[in-house]
Scaffold this active site. Structure first.
Site, short mmCIF file in Angstrom:
data_model
loop_
_atom_site.label_atom_id
_atom_site.label_comp_id
_atom_site.label_asym_id
_atom_site.label_seq_id
_atom_site.Cartn_x
_atom_site.Cartn_y
_atom_site.Cartn_z
N TYR A 1 1.08 -1.03 0.01
CA TYR A 1 0.29 -0.13 -0.27
C TYR A 1 0.85 1.41 -0.05
O TYR A 1 2.07 0.94 0.59
CB TYR A 1 -0.55 0.02 1.46
CG TYR A 1 -1.94 1.37 1.13
CD1 TYR A 1 -2.73 1.60 0.89
CD2 TYR A 1 -1.36 1.66 1.99
CE1 TYR A 1 -3.16 2.72 0.93
CE2 TYR A 1 -2.05 3.45 2.92
CZ TYR A 1 -3.53 3.60 1.93
OH TYR A 1 -4.25 3.97 1.79
N ASP B 1 9.24 2.75 0.22
CA ASP B 1 8.22 3.56 0.96
C ASP B 1 8.60 2.60 2.16
O ASP B 1 8.32 2.05 2.79
CB ASP B 1 6.68 2.60 0.48
CG ASP B 1 5.92 3.69 1.44
OD1 ASP B 1 5.53 4.43 2.25
OD2 ASP B 1 4.20 3.34 0.80
N LYS C 1 4.47 8.44 9.08
CA LYS C 1 4.07 7.44 10.86
C LYS C 1 5.34 7.94 11.82
O LYS C 1 5.20 9.53 12.52
CB LYS C 1 4.48 6.69 10.43
CG LYS C 1 2.88 6.38 9.82
CD LYS C 1 2.45 4.23 9.51
CE LYS C 1 1.55 4.21 8.23
NZ LYS C 1 0.53 4.22 8.94
#
Ligand code: PLP
Length: 442
Positions: free
Chosen positions: A156, A249, A277
């Site tokens: 994702y 990523d 994050k």
């Protein structure tokens, strides 16, 4: 490490207030939530509503305490409300929360990021991982003059059009949109391959003009899946040979698997990286960056446009700096690994004594893990889909009754934080044992 957890009252779990809050929210937000994974669609029931959090615990509106294995889906590696981060945000808030003009805080955080991620010679701060991934792909396309990208099934990269693409099972396929509203044209430039299938990725790279290969170097979004030995190295070599840029990523793995994320752990230097994050310590912050010659294609230096009103937001910069400083403390990752290994061991032990050892596959890389209800091994999304999501849902609900909050989906990673001390681990052991007993009793 000592926890400053709020004392747990001994009373059975009730949900009256959360239920009322969910009913109200359902009238205001689609599905009652502001991000789909917060709903409990795949495990059944209604989400609890959080009142506050401290250390390793969440407390809901009804006063129930939960050991939190989500940590805001990754950011809270220090646990909730770490005092230095709270103090840094408070101090900055008194000076102003957004200026739309540069601050030194941005450079201070960038220098810190660079010291952990030397591959990020230049970077841009943005406000979410979605933004970081969307922009990094534009830059890769602008730099190479190519349009196609290669991504992996089950990875994702945020909710922007080109990466919301369903991968064909086993066979590399031209992308089909995964979501209504994504134009077929944006998805058609996205090719997909199976994670850990180097041959398939090589074949796609050698027969297409690929601008960039993007991947989660350790997958978190199909459940936790580690790269097989040689996969990342082989992919890096194949991308280079094909003239495609390699993008890690690391929105999830960055600062989590080590200070320098997966690229430090596995010794690979990608051309470009995305972070998020943990970078913002719980405030909205993300970044993308990499080789200076690529990043210099971005406006105002170059022709690739990217902008953001709240990019480099001072509160997020302050929270990020305080968080990264805490990660730099001696022994941080060693103690996180010790806690993580203990949690893995207790789950395995309780599964064994309940007779479930052959029916689970526990994947753990550092402080991220997934308990798959299948024999495994789970090396790809195809493997992950063999797990029994219904059993996971029962296990999830039983854990909740025991005061432990696991991800409300079989296909999401759980996150460990440094505030999970002995007392917390003891509670987790009891809840896990009771949850396996519930599975056996049902
Ligand atoms: N990339 C990865 C690997 C992620 O795990 C996520 C979010 O979970 C994103 C990108 C998107 O980040 P955000 O939710 O901040 O937009």
């Amino acid at each position: 490490m000592k926890t400053d957890a709020i004392k747990k009252p001994k009373k059975p779990r009730t949900t009256r207030r959360s239920t009322a809050a969910f009913q109200q929210a359902s009238k205001l937000f689609p599905g009652g939530v502001n991000s789909p994974v917060r709903s409990w669609k795949s495990v059944g029931g209604e989400p609890f509503f959080v009142m506050e959090a401290k250390g390793a615990e969440l407390i809901d509106l009804d006063g129930n305490h939960y050991v939190d294995f989500i940590g805001s889906w990754g950011p809270m590696i220090l646990g909730h409300c770490p005092s230095k981060v709270v103090a840094a945000v408070r101090k900055q808030a008194l000076k102003g929360s957004s200026f739309g003009a540069p601050t030194e805080l941005e450079s201070r955080l960038a220098l810190k990021v660079q010291s952990f991620f030397p591959s990020m010679e230049k970077m841009r701060f943005v406000s979410s991982g979605t933004e970081a991934c969307m922009h990094v792909l534009r830059v890769a396309r602008g730099f190479t003059g190519r349009e196609k990208i290669l991504k992996f099934d089950g990875c994702y990269h945020g909710a922007s059009d080109p990466v919301l693409v369903k991968a064909g099972s086993g066979v590399a396929t031209l992308g089909l949109p995964d979501s209504a509203g994504v134009p077929a044209a944006s998805a058609s430039n996205t090719l997909t391959a199976e994670f850990n299938n180097l041959e398939q990725a090589r074949a796609i790279l050698s027969s297409n003009e690929i601008a960039a290969v993007i991947l989660e170097p350790v997958v978190g979004n199909a459940g936790a899946i580690a790269p097989k030995p040689g996969f990342l190295e082989g992919l890096a070599a194949a991308a280079k040979a094909a003239g495609a840029l390699l993008i890690f990523d690391e929105v999830m793995t960055g600062f989590r698997l080590s200070r320098g994320g997966a690229q430090e752990k596995y010794g690979i230097k990608p051309d470009l990286t995305t972070l998020g994050k943990i970078l913002g310590g719980g405030l909205p912050c993300a970044a993308y960056g990499g080789r200076a010659e690529i990043m210099d294609k971005i406006a105002p230096l170059g022709p690739v446009y990217q902008a953001g009103t709240l990019s480099g937001n001072p509160l997020a910069m302050a929270a990020g700096l305080a968080t990264l400083e805490a990660l730099n403390e001696k022994g941080f990752y060693a103690s996180l690994e010790k806690i993580s290994a203990e949690i893995e061991a207790l789950i395995r032990a309780e599964a064994k004594s309940a007779g479930w050892a052959d029916r689970i596959c526990l994947n753990r890389t550092g402080s991220m893990f997934t308990l798959f209800f299948c024999a495994g091994p789970v090396n790809s999304y195809t493997d992950a889909k063999l797990a029994d999501a219904k059993i996971y849902a029962r296990f999830f609900r039983a854990l909740l009754e025991g005061g432990v909050y696991f991800p409300p989906s079989q296909y999401e990673a759980a996150f460990i934080n440094v505030k999970m001390d002995r007392k917390i681990i003891k509670r987790v052991r009891q809840a896990v044992a009771a949850a396996f007993a519930t599975l056996n009793a049902e």
